[in-house]
Design a protein around this motif. Structure first.
Motif, PDB file in Angstrom:
ATOM      1  N   THR A   1       0.820  -1.232   0.044  1.00  0.00           N
ATOM      2  CA  THR A   1       0.140   0.042  -0.043  1.00  0.00           C
ATOM      3  C   THR A   1       0.894   1.183   0.025  1.00  0.00           C
ATOM      4  N   LEU A   2       0.265   2.439  -0.697  1.00  0.00           N
ATOM      5  CA  LEU A   2       1.326   3.499  -1.050  1.00  0.00           C
ATOM      6  C   LEU A   2       0.325   4.586  -0.316  1.00  0.00           C
ATOM      7  N   THR A   3       0.751   5.432   0.572  1.00  0.00           N
ATOM      8  CA  THR A   3       0.067   6.541   1.144  1.00  0.00           C
ATOM      9  C   THR A   3       0.417   7.703   0.285  1.00  0.00           C
TER      10      THR A   3
ATOM     11  N   ILE B   1     -11.943   1.469  -5.430  1.00  0.00           N
ATOM     12  CA  ILE B   1     -12.525   0.321  -4.660  1.00  0.00           C
ATOM     13  C   ILE B   1     -13.586   1.052  -3.487  1.00  0.00           C
ATOM     14  N   GLU B   2     -14.413   0.185  -2.812  1.00  0.00           N
ATOM     15  CA  GLU B   2     -15.028   1.026  -1.649  1.00  0.00           C
ATOM     16  C   GLU B   2     -14.184   1.573  -0.590  1.00  0.00           C
ATOM     17  N   SER B   3     -14.165   2.604  -0.077  1.00  0.00           N
ATOM     18  CA  SER B   3     -13.279   3.210   0.964  1.00  0.00           C
ATOM     19  C   SER B   3     -13.028   2.357   2.050  1.00  0.00           C
ATOM     20  N   ILE B   4     -11.883   2.041   2.595  1.00  0.00           N
ATOM     21  CA  ILE B   4     -11.350   1.247   3.629  1.00  0.00           C
ATOM     22  C   ILE B   4     -10.566   2.286   4.704  1.00  0.00           C
ATOM     23  N   GLU B   5     -11.401   2.581   5.764  1.00  0.00           N
ATOM     24  CA  GLU B   5     -10.452   3.328   6.761  1.00  0.00           C
ATOM     25  C   GLU B   5      -9.105   2.738   7.083  1.00  0.00           C
ATOM     26  N   ALA B   6      -8.067   3.312   7.171  1.00  0.00           N
ATOM     27  CA  ALA B   6      -6.814   3.192   7.601  1.00  0.00           C
ATOM     28  C   ALA B   6      -5.800   4.004   7.951  1.00  0.00           C
ATOM     29  N   LYS B   7      -5.024   3.753   8.676  1.00  0.00           N
ATOM     30  CA  LYS B   7      -3.738   5.034   8.896  1.00  0.00           C
ATOM     31  C   LYS B   7      -2.785   4.628   8.130  1.00  0.00           C
ATOM     32  N   GLY B   8      -2.079   5.649   7.493  1.00  0.00           N
ATOM     33  CA  GLY B   8      -1.057   5.666   6.676  1.00  0.00           C
ATOM     34  C   GLY B   8       0.138   5.239   7.145  1.00  0.00           C
ATOM     35  N   LYS B   9       1.029   5.157   6.333  1.00  0.00           N
ATOM     36  CA  LYS B   9       2.600   5.037   6.746  1.00  0.00           C
ATOM     37  C   LYS B   9       3.412   5.516   5.519  1.00  0.00           C
ATOM     38  N   LEU B  10       4.867   5.692   5.895  1.00  0.00           N
ATOM     39  CA  LEU B  10       5.705   6.219   5.056  1.00  0.00           C
ATOM     40  C   LEU B  10       6.261   5.050   4.015  1.00  0.00           C
ATOM     41  N   SER B  11       6.703   5.100   2.912  1.00  0.00           N
ATOM     42  CA  SER B  11       7.052   4.405   1.972  1.00  0.00           C
ATOM     43  C   SER B  11       6.016   3.233   1.522  1.00  0.00           C
ATOM     44  N   PHE B  12       6.160   1.906   1.263  1.00  0.00           N
ATOM     45  CA  PHE B  12       5.099   0.831   1.013  1.00  0.00           C
ATOM     46  C   PHE B  12       4.997   0.366   2.381  1.00  0.00           C
ATOM     47  N   TRP B  13       3.699   0.057   2.723  1.00  0.00           N
ATOM     48  CA  TRP B  13       3.379  -0.718   3.788  1.00  0.00           C
ATOM     49  C   TRP B  13       2.231  -1.697   3.518  1.00  0.00           C
ATOM     50  N   GLU B  14       2.380  -2.685   4.283  1.00  0.00           N
ATOM     51  CA  GLU B  14       1.116  -3.999   3.978  1.00  0.00           C
ATOM     52  C   GLU B  14       0.043  -3.623   4.611  1.00  0.00           C
ATOM     53  N   TYR B  15      -1.278  -3.985   3.937  1.00  0.00           N
ATOM     54  CA  TYR B  15      -2.500  -4.003   4.374  1.00  0.00           C
ATOM     55  C   TYR B  15      -3.083  -5.466   4.081  1.00  0.00           C
ATOM     56  N   ASP B  16      -3.900  -6.038   4.903  1.00  0.00           N
ATOM     57  CA  ASP B  16      -4.365  -7.238   4.601  1.00  0.00           C
ATOM     58  C   ASP B  16      -5.668  -6.973   3.771  1.00  0.00           C
ATOM     59  N   TYR B  17      -5.596  -7.045   2.625  1.00  0.00           N
ATOM     60  CA  TYR B  17      -6.749  -6.942   1.649  1.00  0.00           C
ATOM     61  C   TYR B  17      -7.164  -8.192   0.981  1.00  0.00           C
TER      62      TYR B  17
ATOM     63  N   CYS C   1     -10.090  11.332   3.066  1.00  0.00           N
ATOM     64  CA  CYS C   1      -8.762  11.263   3.586  1.00  0.00           C
ATOM     65  C   CYS C   1      -8.852  10.123   4.692  1.00  0.00           C
ATOM     66  N   GLY C   2      -7.650   9.536   5.069  1.00  0.00           N
ATOM     67  CA  GLY C   2      -7.342   8.412   5.836  1.00  0.00           C
ATOM     68  C   GLY C   2      -8.220   7.034   5.309  1.00  0.00           C
ATOM     69  N   CYS C   3      -8.082   7.048   4.108  1.00  0.00           N
ATOM     70  CA  CYS C   3      -8.534   5.778   3.669  1.00  0.00           C
ATOM     71  C   CYS C   3      -8.054   5.087   2.285  1.00  0.00           C
ATOM     72  N   ILE C   4      -8.232   3.784   2.151  1.00  0.00           N
ATOM     73  CA  ILE C   4      -7.675   3.108   0.945  1.00  0.00           C
ATOM     74  C   ILE C   4      -8.779   3.438  -0.043  1.00  0.00           C
ATOM     75  N   ILE C   5      -8.506   3.708  -1.168  1.00  0.00           N
ATOM     76  CA  ILE C   5      -9.684   4.122  -2.073  1.00  0.00           C
ATOM     77  C   ILE C   5      -9.499   3.552  -3.494  1.00  0.00           C
ATOM     78  N   ALA C   6      -8.186   2.894  -3.756  1.00  0.00           N
ATOM     79  CA  ALA C   6      -8.165   2.138  -5.285  1.00  0.00           C
ATOM     80  C   ALA C   6      -6.998   1.410  -5.174  1.00  0.00           C
ATOM     81  N   LYS C   7      -7.074   0.401  -6.110  1.00  0.00           N
ATOM     82  CA  LYS C   7      -6.101  -0.542  -6.653  1.00  0.00           C
ATOM     83  C   LYS C   7      -5.453  -0.070  -7.981  1.00  0.00           C
ATOM     84  N   ALA C   8      -4.212  -0.405  -7.932  1.00  0.00           N
ATOM     85  CA  ALA C   8      -3.535  -0.024  -9.265  1.00  0.00           C
ATOM     86  C   ALA C   8      -2.478  -1.294  -9.084  1.00  0.00           C
TER      87      ALA C   8
END
Length: 129
Positions: free
Chosen positions: A3-5, A112-128, A59-66
């Protein structure tokens, strides 16, 4: 999944297939699917520039895949290409001749349907799933 913020409005511009490159000072060898996370911070100057696009900027959510398909060194030649693609969206990179970094080429962008999540720097992992 990786995941990329990305700061708003840029995350939503990607989600809407308006922006196909994301810029970083660091290079990646990763190629494959990622999630696009809209960070909690907003570039208000840029947001004003895109107010006519009539899209939402959550803001503060995952909104797409790429899919990251390439990582390109930003050179003067590449800036010319960006200017041809979309001089408004890529204005900051086009006009920042002293900035050096990389453009992550994003393809297969799917909202994608928004998923609330806290972001991080660089790439980070999300269990999608």
């Amino acid at each position: 999944m990786k995941t990329l913020t990305i700061k708003q409005p840029y995350a939503s511009l990607i989600k809407e297939n308006i922006k196909e490159y994301e810029f970083r000072t660091w290079k990646t060898n990763y190629r494959g699917e990622i999630l696009i996370h809209a960070g909690k911070s907003i570039d208000k100057k840029a947001l004003n520039k895109f107010h006519n696009y009539n899209i939402e900027y959550p803001c503060g959510c995952i909104i797409a895949k790429a899919t990251i398909t390439d990582c390109i060194k930003v050179t003067d030649e590449f800036r010319k290409i960006l200017k041809q693609i979309n001089p408004i969206v890529y204005e900051n990179i086009i006009n920042s001749k002293d900035w050096s970094g990389y453009a992550f080429k994003l393809e297969n962008i799917v909202p994608i349907e928004s998923i609330e999540a806290k972001g991080k720097l660089s790439f980070w992992e999300y269990d999608y799933k």
